[in-house]
Design an enzyme around this catalytic site. Structure first.
Site, PDB file in Angstrom:
ATOM      1  N   TYR A 162       2.242   4.856  15.653  1.00 17.19           N
ATOM      2  CA  TYR A 162       0.956   4.279  15.266  1.00 17.19           C
ATOM      3  C   TYR A 162      -0.177   5.245  15.609  1.00 17.19           C
ATOM      4  CZ  TYR A 162      -2.862   0.828  15.113  1.00 17.19           C
ATOM      5  OH  TYR A 162      -4.026   0.151  14.837  1.00 17.19           O
ATOM      6  N   VAL A 186       0.807  -1.222   0.000  1.00 12.58           N
ATOM      7  CA  VAL A 186       0.000   0.000   0.000  1.00 12.58           C
ATOM      8  C   VAL A 186       0.839   1.270   0.000  1.00 12.58           C
ATOM      9  CG1 VAL A 186      -1.986  -1.095   1.087  1.00 12.58           C
ATOM     10  CG2 VAL A 186      -0.254   0.007   2.532  1.00 12.58           C
ATOM     11  N   LYS A 210      -2.707   6.921  12.816  1.00 12.12           N
ATOM     12  CA  LYS A 210      -4.152   6.740  12.865  1.00 12.12           C
ATOM     13  C   LYS A 210      -4.872   8.077  13.092  1.00 12.12           C
ATOM     14  CE  LYS A 210      -4.292   2.340  12.069  1.00 12.12           C
ATOM     15  NZ  LYS A 210      -4.858   1.829  10.798  1.00 12.12           N
TER      16      LYS A 210
END
Length: 265
Positions: free
Chosen positions: A171, A80, A175
């Site tokens: 992380y 991705v 997010k």
């Protein structure tokens, strides 16, 4: 690249027929990171309700394993973080199916490091997969989703985006970016008149390999609290299924926390 809306009228009657069958009968849905964990559960739930699922993962062997167990599913190797692979994947989907109805941006990685422990290289790797991967998915697939006449994007964020989580610094940042990007994407689609909606899912602790790794870095009291609220991947998949389906056609811009109440406890 402007969305081609010329095919919308041709596809709408087909949608009316589909509504009487499975909840997502005939929809073409791309799920990233679908070789394992939450992504695999998403793919399985969507296929069970009639979707033609594209199981995409950087781990091609895992993607094939999942796809082979599902009806009308197709496996794709997809990193991705690579724009050319996104473009090639969409071209393959359009060649096989002629359309794309929904995108589930699920792929993500975590490294359990505080701000002081995290290197720039580590920070960039986490954000490349979890944030840049979501950006590339939205950017690449938006024209096809608009052309479907009722496109749905489901971006998987995390409760880490709205709670302080010192052990998952990068992380949490990635997010948080997913939330902000999704809001901007929604306004852009409205301004351009694109028939595409986008919603965000913020899972808490669920029984996946990533969560099991996280337990090793959490204080004992936090680890036990997370386990008391822990769910199964299928719980998140049921929500994703709803957001892809036309049952949620009026839901756009929702940020749905699914953590059994832990963030409000």
């Amino acid at each position: 690249m402007a969305a081609d809306l010329s095919r919308v009228k041709r596809w709408q009657p087909e949608r009316l027929v589909m509504a009487a069958k499975g909840r997502v009968e005939g929809k073409v849905v791309l799920v990233t990171g679908a070789g394992h964990g939450l992504g695999q559960a998403d793919a399985e739930a969507l296929a069970r309700e009639g979707a033609r699922v594209i199981v995409a993962d950087v781990d091609e062997q895992a993607a094939r394993r999942v796809a082979e167990a599902l009806p009308a599913a197709m496996a794709l190797h997809l990193d991705v973080t690579c724009e050319t692979q996104w473009q090639a994947s969409l071209a393959k989907i359009m060649q096989v199916h002629g359309r794309l109805d929904a995108l589930v941006n699920n792929a993500g990685i975590a490294r359990f490091e505080t701000v002081e422990q995290s290197s720039l290289e580590s920070f960039r790797r986490v954000t490349a997969v979890s944030a840049e991967g979501t950006f590339l998915g939205c950017k690449t697939c938006l024209p096809a989703l608009a052309a479907s006449g009722a496109g749905s994007i489901v971006n998987i964020a995390s409760v880490a985006a709205i709670r302080g989580n010192p052990a998952a610094f990068a992380y949490s940042a990635a997010k948080g970016a997913v939330l902000s990007m999704t809001r901007s994407l929604i306004v852009h689609c409205q301004q351009q008149g694109y028939p595409v909606r986008a919603n965000m899912v913020l899972p808490g602790s669920h029984d996946t390999e990533m969560v099991r790794q996280a337990y090793h870095f959490a204080a004992p009291e936090l680890r036990e609290a997370a386990r008391r609220h822990e769910g199964k991947p299928q719980h998140v998949a049921d929500l994703v299924l709803f957001l892809v389906s036309d049952e949620s056609i009026r839901l756009n811009g929702a940020e749905i926390v699914i953590d059994n109440g832990r963030t409000v406890a």
